[in-house]
Design a protein around this motif. Structure first.
Motif, PDB file in Angstrom:
ATOM      1  N   VAL A 152       0.845  -1.197   0.000  1.00  0.00           N
ATOM      2  CA  VAL A 152       0.000   0.000   0.000  1.00  0.00           C
ATOM      3  C   VAL A 152       0.880   1.246   0.000  1.00  0.00           C
ATOM      4  O   VAL A 152       1.443   1.636   1.021  1.00  0.00           O
ATOM      5  CB  VAL A 152      -0.943   0.015   1.217  1.00  0.00           C
ATOM      6  CG1 VAL A 152      -1.809   1.266   1.188  1.00  0.00           C
ATOM      7  CG2 VAL A 152      -1.819  -1.233   1.220  1.00  0.00           C
ATOM      8  N   LYS A 153       1.010   1.848  -1.173  1.00  0.00           N
ATOM      9  CA  LYS A 153       1.765   3.091  -1.333  1.00  0.00           C
ATOM     10  C   LYS A 153       0.819   4.179  -1.830  1.00  0.00           C
ATOM     11  O   LYS A 153      -0.380   3.946  -2.033  1.00  0.00           O
ATOM     12  CB  LYS A 153       2.928   2.902  -2.333  1.00  0.00           C
ATOM     13  CG  LYS A 153       3.940   1.843  -1.904  1.00  0.00           C
ATOM     14  CD  LYS A 153       4.719   2.277  -0.686  1.00  0.00           C
ATOM     15  CE  LYS A 153       5.783   1.266  -0.308  1.00  0.00           C
ATOM     16  NZ  LYS A 153       6.517   1.632   0.911  1.00  0.00           N
ATOM     17  N   VAL A 154       1.366   5.380  -2.043  1.00  0.00           N
ATOM     18  CA  VAL A 154       0.527   6.510  -2.427  1.00  0.00           C
ATOM     19  C   VAL A 154      -0.216   6.242  -3.732  1.00  0.00           C
ATOM     20  O   VAL A 154      -1.342   6.705  -3.929  1.00  0.00           O
ATOM     21  CB  VAL A 154       1.389   7.791  -2.540  1.00  0.00           C
ATOM     22  CG1 VAL A 154       2.451   7.657  -3.615  1.00  0.00           C
ATOM     23  CG2 VAL A 154       0.505   9.000  -2.805  1.00  0.00           C
ATOM     24  N   GLU A 155       0.394   5.454  -4.653  1.00  0.00           N
ATOM     25  CA  GLU A 155      -0.278   5.145  -5.915  1.00  0.00           C
ATOM     26  C   GLU A 155      -1.585   4.393  -5.685  1.00  0.00           C
ATOM     27  O   GLU A 155      -2.556   4.533  -6.451  1.00  0.00           O
ATOM     28  CB  GLU A 155       0.648   4.313  -6.813  1.00  0.00           C
ATOM     29  CG  GLU A 155       1.872   5.055  -7.338  1.00  0.00           C
ATOM     30  CD  GLU A 155       3.007   5.115  -6.320  1.00  0.00           C
ATOM     31  OE1 GLU A 155       3.997   5.808  -6.586  1.00  0.00           O
ATOM     32  OE2 GLU A 155       2.884   4.451  -5.255  1.00  0.00           O
ATOM     33  N   ILE A 328      -2.322   3.868   6.809  1.00  0.00           N
ATOM     34  CA  ILE A 328      -3.297   4.401   7.764  1.00  0.00           C
ATOM     35  C   ILE A 328      -4.389   5.177   7.026  1.00  0.00           C
ATOM     36  O   ILE A 328      -5.590   5.031   7.301  1.00  0.00           O
ATOM     37  CB  ILE A 328      -2.590   5.295   8.802  1.00  0.00           C
ATOM     38  CG1 ILE A 328      -1.640   4.447   9.658  1.00  0.00           C
ATOM     39  CG2 ILE A 328      -3.604   6.013   9.680  1.00  0.00           C
ATOM     40  CD1 ILE A 328      -0.797   5.260  10.621  1.00  0.00           C
ATOM     41  N   THR A 329      -3.970   6.027   6.075  1.00  0.00           N
ATOM     42  CA  THR A 329      -4.948   6.781   5.275  1.00  0.00           C
ATOM     43  C   THR A 329      -5.840   5.835   4.471  1.00  0.00           C
ATOM     44  O   THR A 329      -7.064   6.034   4.377  1.00  0.00           O
ATOM     45  CB  THR A 329      -4.213   7.751   4.325  1.00  0.00           C
ATOM     46  OG1 THR A 329      -3.355   8.596   5.080  1.00  0.00           O
ATOM     47  CG2 THR A 329      -5.198   8.597   3.540  1.00  0.00           C
ATOM     48  N   PHE A 330      -5.217   4.807   3.896  1.00  0.00           N
ATOM     49  CA  PHE A 330      -5.970   3.838   3.085  1.00  0.00           C
ATOM     50  C   PHE A 330      -7.005   3.109   3.948  1.00  0.00           C
ATOM     51  O   PHE A 330      -8.176   2.965   3.559  1.00  0.00           O
ATOM     52  CB  PHE A 330      -5.001   2.841   2.459  1.00  0.00           C
ATOM     53  CG  PHE A 330      -5.646   1.887   1.491  1.00  0.00           C
ATOM     54  CD1 PHE A 330      -6.189   2.337   0.301  1.00  0.00           C
ATOM     55  CD2 PHE A 330      -5.714   0.529   1.780  1.00  0.00           C
ATOM     56  CE1 PHE A 330      -6.783   1.458  -0.593  1.00  0.00           C
ATOM     57  CE2 PHE A 330      -6.303  -0.362   0.890  1.00  0.00           C
ATOM     58  CZ  PHE A 330      -6.842   0.103  -0.299  1.00  0.00           C
ATOM     59  N   ALA A 331      -6.582   2.681   5.128  1.00  0.00           N
ATOM     60  CA  ALA A 331      -7.485   1.971   6.035  1.00  0.00           C
ATOM     61  C   ALA A 331      -8.615   2.885   6.503  1.00  0.00           C
ATOM     62  O   ALA A 331      -9.774   2.454   6.638  1.00  0.00           O
ATOM     63  CB  ALA A 331      -6.708   1.434   7.237  1.00  0.00           C
ATOM     64  N   GLY A 335     -12.385   2.032   5.833  1.00  0.00           N
ATOM     65  CA  GLY A 335     -13.208   1.885   7.033  1.00  0.00           C
ATOM     66  C   GLY A 335     -14.380   2.843   7.037  1.00  0.00           C
ATOM     67  O   GLY A 335     -15.508   2.488   7.444  1.00  0.00           O
ATOM     68  N   LEU A 336     -14.113   4.062   6.567  1.00  0.00           N
ATOM     69  CA  LEU A 336     -15.178   5.062   6.501  1.00  0.00           C
ATOM     70  C   LEU A 336     -16.279   4.627   5.536  1.00  0.00           C
ATOM     71  O   LEU A 336     -17.480   4.789   5.807  1.00  0.00           O
ATOM     72  CB  LEU A 336     -14.577   6.402   6.067  1.00  0.00           C
ATOM     73  CG  LEU A 336     -15.434   7.647   6.266  1.00  0.00           C
ATOM     74  CD1 LEU A 336     -15.719   7.857   7.758  1.00  0.00           C
ATOM     75  CD2 LEU A 336     -14.713   8.874   5.696  1.00  0.00           C
ATOM     76  N   TYR A 337     -15.866   4.042   4.411  1.00  0.00           N
ATOM     77  CA  TYR A 337     -16.857   3.552   3.436  1.00  0.00           C
ATOM     78  C   TYR A 337     -17.668   2.395   4.016  1.00  0.00           C
ATOM     79  O   TYR A 337     -18.892   2.312   3.839  1.00  0.00           O
ATOM     80  CB  TYR A 337     -16.162   3.111   2.155  1.00  0.00           C
ATOM     81  CG  TYR A 337     -17.098   2.476   1.165  1.00  0.00           C
ATOM     82  CD1 TYR A 337     -18.041   3.241   0.484  1.00  0.00           C
ATOM     83  CD2 TYR A 337     -17.069   1.096   0.935  1.00  0.00           C
ATOM     84  CE1 TYR A 337     -18.925   2.657  -0.415  1.00  0.00           C
ATOM     85  CE2 TYR A 337     -17.944   0.504   0.039  1.00  0.00           C
ATOM     86  CZ  TYR A 337     -18.870   1.292  -0.630  1.00  0.00           C
ATOM     87  OH  TYR A 337     -19.748   0.715  -1.515  1.00  0.00           O
ATOM     88  N   ALA A 338     -16.963   1.505   4.735  1.00  0.00           N
ATOM     89  CA  ALA A 338     -17.652   0.354   5.325  1.00  0.00           C
ATOM     90  C   ALA A 338     -18.689   0.794   6.357  1.00  0.00           C
ATOM     91  O   ALA A 338     -19.764   0.182   6.482  1.00  0.00           O
ATOM     92  CB  ALA A 338     -16.640  -0.584   5.968  1.00  0.00           C
ATOM     93  N   ASP A 342     -20.642   5.876   2.283  1.00  0.00           N
ATOM     94  CA  ASP A 342     -20.557   7.171   1.600  1.00  0.00           C
ATOM     95  C   ASP A 342     -19.294   7.162   0.730  1.00  0.00           C
ATOM     96  O   ASP A 342     -18.181   7.375   1.209  1.00  0.00           O
ATOM     97  CB  ASP A 342     -20.489   8.298   2.623  1.00  0.00           C
ATOM     98  CG  ASP A 342     -20.599   9.677   1.969  1.00  0.00           C
ATOM     99  OD1 ASP A 342     -20.304   9.788   0.765  1.00  0.00           O
ATOM    100  OD2 ASP A 342     -20.970  10.638   2.677  1.00  0.00           O
ATOM    101  N   VAL A 343     -19.485   6.894  -0.572  1.00  0.00           N
ATOM    102  CA  VAL A 343     -18.348   6.804  -1.500  1.00  0.00           C
ATOM    103  C   VAL A 343     -17.638   8.146  -1.619  1.00  0.00           C
ATOM    104  O   VAL A 343     -16.406   8.213  -1.705  1.00  0.00           O
ATOM    105  CB  VAL A 343     -18.817   6.312  -2.884  1.00  0.00           C
ATOM    106  CG1 VAL A 343     -17.657   6.319  -3.868  1.00  0.00           C
ATOM    107  CG2 VAL A 343     -19.411   4.922  -2.779  1.00  0.00           C
ATOM    108  N   THR A 344     -18.404   9.228  -1.615  1.00  0.00           N
ATOM    109  CA  THR A 344     -17.814  10.563  -1.756  1.00  0.00           C
ATOM    110  C   THR A 344     -16.863  10.865  -0.602  1.00  0.00           C
ATOM    111  O   THR A 344     -15.744  11.353  -0.805  1.00  0.00           O
ATOM    112  CB  THR A 344     -18.911  11.633  -1.811  1.00  0.00           C
ATOM    113  OG1 THR A 344     -19.769  11.367  -2.918  1.00  0.00           O
ATOM    114  CG2 THR A 344     -18.307  13.021  -1.965  1.00  0.00           C
ATOM    115  N   ARG A 345     -17.307  10.566   0.598  1.00  0.00           N
ATOM    116  CA  ARG A 345     -16.467  10.846   1.756  1.00  0.00           C
ATOM    117  C   ARG A 345     -15.209   9.974   1.730  1.00  0.00           C
ATOM    118  O   ARG A 345     -14.113  10.442   2.036  1.00  0.00           O
ATOM    119  CB  ARG A 345     -17.252  10.603   3.045  1.00  0.00           C
ATOM    120  CG  ARG A 345     -16.541  11.141   4.274  1.00  0.00           C
ATOM    121  CD  ARG A 345     -17.305  10.848   5.556  1.00  0.00           C
ATOM    122  NE  ARG A 345     -18.616  11.487   5.588  1.00  0.00           N
ATOM    123  CZ  ARG A 345     -19.393  11.490   6.668  1.00  0.00           C
ATOM    124  NH1 ARG A 345     -19.005  10.877   7.782  1.00  0.00           N
ATOM    125  NH2 ARG A 345     -20.564  12.098   6.630  1.00  0.00           N
ATOM    126  N   ALA A 346     -15.359   8.701   1.341  1.00  0.00           N
ATOM    127  CA  ALA A 346     -14.198   7.808   1.265  1.00  0.00           C
ATOM    128  C   ALA A 346     -13.202   8.299   0.218  1.00  0.00           C
ATOM    129  O   ALA A 346     -11.982   8.300   0.442  1.00  0.00           O
ATOM    130  CB  ALA A 346     -14.647   6.387   0.943  1.00  0.00           C
TER     131      ALA A 346
END
Length: 711
Positions: A152-155, A328-331, A335-338, A342-346
């Motif tokens: 999990v990198k920035v890409e 951490i950002t990816f998770a 997690g927010l989507y789960a 809300d796809v927009t917020r994720a």
């Protein structure tokens, strides 16, 4: 207008057709193509620097997608040939498989992405979907590749944000994210390339001169004028400028820069030697077998490897932290989507990335700081040298040539037996005439200025760091230190005690002269302090240096007199032998000091290497320049003060950039998490802050030292 190459040049072109082919040529411009430029292990920046280091080359640009390299030069056929020769034999150092080389962003691609985004709201739905998926696919493909190969990198974050937007058919948002990512990447590449270009211009080699023997005469000529078969002359501390065969003399050769072997190699007549080796002891006459820009390229390669590729310890720690923040950002986004569906917020969360600003700002600041340092008279060999210079709390100075000018002059010559003043001076000068030590040069220069006739000398023997033994008309003459004459040779020097005390207390060094075991007289010499020395040392104290230490081979009284003139020396070690310097440096380090050692002689090399920061004066011996991490380009200690200031300023910029990257992106991430930012706004704020931080890093670190530190 296209120029017609000569027969020799045309033949050379045929030789490299298998690798590089000239596809277009003007009188002062070459464009060549080769599949070798697509090799992922080939560092194109390094290759550009190697070609750019050739004297006469004005500009170099590579295009990986077109497999081409374009070189602007002065139009000389000789330089054209050198360019082709270099491309024919790209140095191994240019290939680093462990280094990642991403294709730089292209302005045309960024413009296309921006234009597509701008017209997206007015396109028919089928065309809107097609164009958006076409633009977003490369970003998503890069994310998948990164996830499979690196984790999990920035890409992966970027790809996820684009994919979420495309799947919910928010095509404008998807295109806007891609366009902003592209623009941000382009500007980041441009900023870093500008920093690299500054350093590449700095590291272009100056014209180097070498001594050759032609027509039974010694001549000093530019290195690029050396021909195959020339006899090249090299002495102690000098870098061998050519490959060749030793035809005279013998020497201890330091080949560590080539083979990595730290133990000097003994070479003599018949041995093969390589350019880049350094003579530690002895003299050599070498028949050149390979000439050209080899040694210059090797030196440029070493500097570039340090300055363009290496990272300091703090940079590595920042990069590691940035990599840890990406998962951490990816998770958080997933997690927010789960939780909210809300796809927009994720997607808003996934557009925020800490690593861009953290990873790019630091090298930009370092390279900009190195550029500023060079304009203040300091060459720094890499990011670690810059960081270490900001951290030192102690500076150890070798006196001669560092705190003093290293240009001794004779002040007194006092006979004690039957000789008069001029006879004493002539006797000493005759014995010292063929010795290259600064003391010997001063005595000989004084005798010549008085047009004295030197006596005939035979059986000369130089004793390193002690003196000279010679025979004059069958009588042994000794010239050197009191230790040499009295303790090693048994000459009673007590007759000069009253006289020498007075001379030493005035800061003078002494040379003793004896004949057949009897002290004939004493010669006083003075090495003037640098006019800026006292002020420079005072300013170093103001810049946080706690301990200033002086090392000298002088007598205690002479050393103390010099310290009194300087006023701010904390400690002095006197009557030292060359090997004592590295020992003292090691002892200070064991006591917990983080220190720099400043020197300029061949015998300073061990101390320069041992110190946390080795600093060499501009006129230093080649071995000292190679050993040092910092080389002063201006003959003034104020350059060191400026270097210290810029090093501290650069570290402050790096720290501020890091804090800004973490703080601003955390705020954006919080706003995105709470739903207060759309994906477009989140991406815009993230990229804008990144570019702002890069601009700050480039401009703030590039500021030169204040006028108070000027040379």
């Amino acid at each position: 207008m296209t120029s017609c190459p000569s027969k020799r040049t045309a033949s050379m072109d045929e030789n490299i057709n298998s690798s590089f082919k000239v596809v277009h040529e003007l009188s002062n411009r070459l464009r060549l193509r080769s599949n070798r430029l697509y090799d992922p292990a080939l560092d194109l920046s390094y290759l550009e620097a190697v070609i750019g280091a050739i004297s006469g080359v004005e500009k170099v640009r590579t295009n990986k997608r077109a497999f081409s390299i374009t070189v602007n030069y002065n139009g000389s056929a000789e330089i054209r040939n050198k360019i082709l020769e270099t491309l024919e034999s790209i140095p191994d150092e240019a290939y680093l498989p462990e280094v990642s080389h991403n294709e730089p962003a292209r302005l045309s691609t960024v413009a296309y992405q921006a234009a597509t985004t701008a017209v997206t709201p007015w396109l028919p739905s089928p065309l809107k979907a097609l164009s958006s998926w076409m633009i977003g696919t490369p970003t998503m493909a890069e994310g998948i590749k990164s996830l499979v190969t690196e984790g999990v990198k920035v890409e992966v974050l970027d790809a996820s944000a684009v994919a979420f937007s495309l799947l919910r058919q928010d095509y404008f948002t998807a295109n806007a994210i891609v366009a902003m990512l592209g623009l941000g990447e382009y500007l980041e590449d441009w900023t870093e390339q500008r920093s690299n270009d500054l350093l590449k211009n700095l590291l272009r080699p100056q014209v180097e001169n070498v001594w050759v023997e032609r027509d039974a005469k010694e001549q000093k000529i530019p290195l690029d004028k050396v021909l195959i078969g020339d006899i090249v002359l090299c002495g102690p501390g000098e870098l061998l400028p050519v490959d060749g065969t030793v035809i005279g003399g013998e020497a201890a050769l330091n080949t560590s820069s080539i083979t990595g072997e730290s133990i000097p190699v003994h070479v003599e007549e018949g041995d093969e030697v390589l350019s880049g080796s350094v003579i530690e002891e002895g003299h050599l006459r070498i028949t050149a077998s390979h000439v050209g820009s080899d040694s210059s390229m090797a030196r440029i390669g070493r500097f570039l490897e340090n300055s363009l590729r290496s990272k300091s310890s703090s940079q590595k720690k920042s990069d590691e932290l940035a990599d840890k923040l990406v998962p951490i950002t990816f998770a958080l986004g997933l997690g927010l989507y789960a939780l909210t569906r809300d796809v927009t917020r994720a997607a808003s969360v996934l557009t925020v990335d800490y690593s861009c600003a953290i990873k790019v700002a630091s090298p930009v600041a370092v390279k900009s700081g190195m550029f500023a340092a060079s304009h203040s008279g300091v060459l720094l060999k890499g990011a670690q040298a810059l960081e270490n210079l900001s951290k030192i709390d102690t500076v150890v100075f070798d006196k001669t040539g560092t705190l003093t000018r290293g240009d001794l002059s004779v002040t007194d010559y006092i006979p004690l037996k039957g000789l008069n003043e001029k006879e004493l001076l002539a006797l000493a000068a005759g014995a010292e005439e063929h010795y290259s030590h600064p003391v010997a040069r001063a005595v000989v220069a004084e005798a010549k200025s008085q047009k004295l006739q030197f006596p005939p000398i035979s059986q000369v023997d130089f004793i390193v760091a002690h003196g000279v033994s010679a025979f004059v008309e069958g009588r042994q003459v000794l010239v050197g230190s009191r230790h040499f004459l009295e303790e090693d040779e048994g000459v009673d020097c007590s007759a000069a005690d009253n006289l020498t005390t007075e001379l030493r207390q005035s800061g003078k060094s002494l040379l003793y002269v004896s004949r057949d075991g009897e002290l004939e007289g004493v010669i006083g010499l003075r090495d003037e302090l640098r006019p800026e020395a006292a002020e420079a040392l005072s300013q170093l104290k103001e810049k946080g240096i706690k301990n200033l230490i002086m090392l000298t081979g002088d007598h205690r009284d002479t050393a103390k007199a010099i310290c009194a003139e300087l006023g701010v020396i904390d400690k002095v070690h006197w009557e030292l032998k060359p090997e004592d310097k590295a020992r003292i440096v090691n002892e200070l380090q064991e006591e917990g000091h983080f220190l720099a050692f400043a020197g300029d002689g061949v015998n300073d090399a061990p101390a320069l290497i041992s110190a946390d920061v080795g600093i060499c004066m501009p006129q230093g011996a080649e071995l000292a320049r190679e050993a040092a991490q910092v080389v002063l380009l201006e003959d003034s200690l104020m350059a060191l003060v400026a270097g210290r200031h810029i090093a501290e300023q650069t570290q402050k910029v790096i720290k501020n950039s890091f804090n800004a990257a973490v703080g601003i992106n955390s705020a954006i991430l919080l706003a995105a998490t709470t739903g207060k930012l759309s994906p477009v706004a989140s991406a815009f704020l993230h990229n804008s802050s990144t570019l702002g931080i890069l601009g700050y890093a480039a401009s703030a670190a590039r500021r030169e030292a204040p006028q108070s530190y000027s040379l």
